[in-house]
Scaffold this motif. Structure first.
Motif, mmCIF file in Angstrom:
data_model
loop_
_atom_site.group_PDB
_atom_site.id
_atom_site.type_symbol
_atom_site.label_atom_id
_atom_site.label_comp_id
_atom_site.label_asym_id
_atom_site.label_seq_id
_atom_site.Cartn_x
_atom_site.Cartn_y
_atom_site.Cartn_z
ATOM 1 N N LYS A 70 8.200 -51.389 6.956
ATOM 2 C CA LYS A 70 9.004 -52.607 6.889
ATOM 3 C C LYS A 70 8.146 -53.858 7.088
ATOM 4 O O LYS A 70 8.410 -54.899 6.477
ATOM 5 C CB LYS A 70 10.115 -52.549 7.938
ATOM 6 C CG LYS A 70 11.107 -53.700 7.847
ATOM 7 C CD LYS A 70 12.332 -53.480 8.713
ATOM 8 C CE LYS A 70 11.985 -53.473 10.181
ATOM 9 N NZ LYS A 70 13.198 -53.472 11.038
ATOM 10 N N ASP A 71 7.129 -53.764 7.940
ATOM 11 C CA ASP A 71 6.253 -54.913 8.172
ATOM 12 C C ASP A 71 5.588 -55.366 6.871
ATOM 13 O O ASP A 71 5.548 -56.559 6.560
ATOM 14 C CB ASP A 71 5.164 -54.566 9.188
ATOM 15 C CG ASP A 71 5.697 -54.498 10.610
ATOM 16 O OD1 ASP A 71 6.931 -54.555 10.782
ATOM 17 O OD2 ASP A 71 4.894 -54.389 11.539
ATOM 18 N N GLU A 72 5.059 -54.403 6.126
ATOM 19 C CA GLU A 72 4.388 -54.734 4.870
ATOM 20 C C GLU A 72 5.365 -55.373 3.895
ATOM 21 O O GLU A 72 5.049 -56.381 3.247
ATOM 22 C CB GLU A 72 3.772 -53.484 4.241
ATOM 23 C CG GLU A 72 3.029 -53.786 2.944
ATOM 24 C CD GLU A 72 2.647 -52.547 2.147
ATOM 25 O OE1 GLU A 72 1.791 -52.661 1.265
ATOM 26 O OE2 GLU A 72 3.222 -51.474 2.416
ATOM 27 N N LEU A 73 6.551 -54.817 3.777
ATOM 28 C CA LEU A 73 7.554 -55.358 2.862
ATOM 29 C C LEU A 73 7.931 -56.780 3.260
ATOM 30 O O LEU A 73 8.008 -57.683 2.414
ATOM 31 C CB LEU A 73 8.788 -54.442 2.862
ATOM 32 C CG LEU A 73 9.859 -54.705 1.801
ATOM 33 C CD1 LEU A 73 10.631 -53.419 1.515
ATOM 34 C CD2 LEU A 73 10.842 -55.792 2.231
ATOM 35 N N THR A 135 8.551 -55.480 22.806
ATOM 36 C CA THR A 135 7.412 -54.817 23.453
ATOM 37 C C THR A 135 6.602 -54.021 22.433
ATOM 38 O O THR A 135 5.600 -53.407 22.774
ATOM 39 C CB THR A 135 7.904 -53.861 24.559
ATOM 40 O OG1 THR A 135 8.817 -52.903 23.987
ATOM 41 C CG2 THR A 135 8.619 -54.633 25.663
ATOM 42 N N LYS A 136 7.053 -54.046 21.183
ATOM 43 C CA LYS A 136 6.350 -53.349 20.109
ATOM 44 C C LYS A 136 5.023 -54.047 19.821
ATOM 45 O O LYS A 136 4.963 -55.276 19.753
ATOM 46 C CB LYS A 136 7.224 -53.357 18.848
ATOM 47 C CG LYS A 136 6.522 -52.876 17.591
ATOM 48 C CD LYS A 136 7.418 -53.082 16.369
ATOM 49 C CE LYS A 136 6.671 -52.755 15.084
ATOM 50 N NZ LYS A 136 7.490 -52.986 13.879
ATOM 51 N N PRO A 137 3.917 -53.292 19.696
ATOM 52 C CA PRO A 137 2.642 -53.929 19.336
ATOM 53 C C PRO A 137 2.733 -54.582 17.956
ATOM 54 O O PRO A 137 3.174 -53.944 17.003
ATOM 55 C CB PRO A 137 1.642 -52.768 19.332
ATOM 56 C CG PRO A 137 2.372 -51.548 19.716
ATOM 57 C CD PRO A 137 3.825 -51.854 19.849
ATOM 58 N N LEU A 138 2.341 -55.822 17.868
ATOM 59 C CA LEU A 138 2.453 -56.562 16.613
ATOM 60 C C LEU A 138 1.073 -57.006 16.143
ATOM 61 O O LEU A 138 0.228 -57.397 16.944
ATOM 62 C CB LEU A 138 3.336 -57.800 16.803
ATOM 63 C CG LEU A 138 4.769 -57.569 17.291
ATOM 64 C CD1 LEU A 138 5.448 -58.900 17.577
ATOM 65 C CD2 LEU A 138 5.565 -56.777 16.274
ATOM 66 N N THR A 139 0.877 -56.964 14.835
ATOM 67 C CA THR A 139 -0.374 -57.470 14.274
ATOM 68 C C THR A 139 -0.320 -58.993 14.243
ATOM 69 O O THR A 139 0.767 -59.592 14.191
ATOM 70 C CB THR A 139 -0.599 -56.950 12.847
ATOM 71 O OG1 THR A 139 0.437 -57.474 11.994
ATOM 72 C CG2 THR A 139 -0.569 -55.425 12.810
#
Length: 212
Positions: A70-73, A135-139
């Motif tokens: 989902k991040d890429e999209l 709290t999810k690691p994010l780029t």
């Protein structure tokens, strides 16, 4: 014979795959363009790939074939939309147009796409809430996902109205403020001060020793 057949098959497959590769690009862009209303409605966190696939009438596996996650999209969607907007605005504005005609074209562009820009704003607000609370690691690319589209809009305004970088930032900030005010007041965006803003931005600064 085997070697000859192998070369033949490779050439045959290459010829068959080329049209499909073009279709893949076009179809992936269609997915990105149709995803914005869904993200705006449910937010980044509230929309799953399964829900997205269902709304787009495709299987989840097909969606994952085009985008790893989902991040890429999400990132590619925002970058593509900004690029499409820049092309559309530039095509609506002739390089030989007068300043008044350019302002009129910009206002028409914004008014006819107001619902679309409201969706973008809602997504911006939801994105910032998510980044601040998760709290999810994010780029870093995900955190700064709006920086690249903003630069695209700034550069487009810079080219159309012959502004420097700082002034194009000021103009974009004004336009974004119009949409935020409209969103809060539930009224149509008011661009009546746009001509005055651009006129002020185009005025040369007084230098020391010049007449007041």
């Amino acid at each position: 014979i085997t070697f000859v057949m192998l070369i033949y098959n490779k050439r045959y497959l290459k010829g068959c795959l080329m049209p499909k590769q073009i279709d893949v690009l076009e179809f992936s862009q269609t997915i990105l363009q149709k995803s914005l209303p869904l993200f705006a409605e449910k937010g980044y966190q509230g929309l799953s790939m399964r829900q997205l696939a269902s709304a787009l009438n495709m299987s989840t596996g097909t969606l994952y074939h085009y985008f790893q996650n989902k991040d890429e999209l999400y990132i590619k969607m925002l970058h593509l939309l900004a690029k499409d907007d820049a092309i559309a605005l530039a095509s609506d504005t002739s390089a030989s147009a007068t300043p008044e005609q350019k302002i009129s074209s910009l206002i028409h562009f914004l008014n006819t796409r107001s619902a679309y820009f409201f969706n973008i704003l809602q997504l911006v607000f939801e994105h910032q809430r998510f980044v601040a609370s998760t709290t999810k690691p994010l780029t870093q690319e995900f955190i700064d996902v709006f920086e690249k589209p903003i630069r695209v809009y700034e550069n487009t305004l810079k080219d159309i109205f012959d502004l420097d970088h700082k002034k194009s930032q000021t103009l974009l900030n004004f336009l974004m403020g119009c949409f935020v005010r409209s969103l809060l007041s539930h009224q149509a965006p008011d661009f009546s001060m746009l001509a005055n803003i651009i006129s002020a931005l185009n005025k040369p600064k007084n230098t020391k020793g010049s007449a007041p």
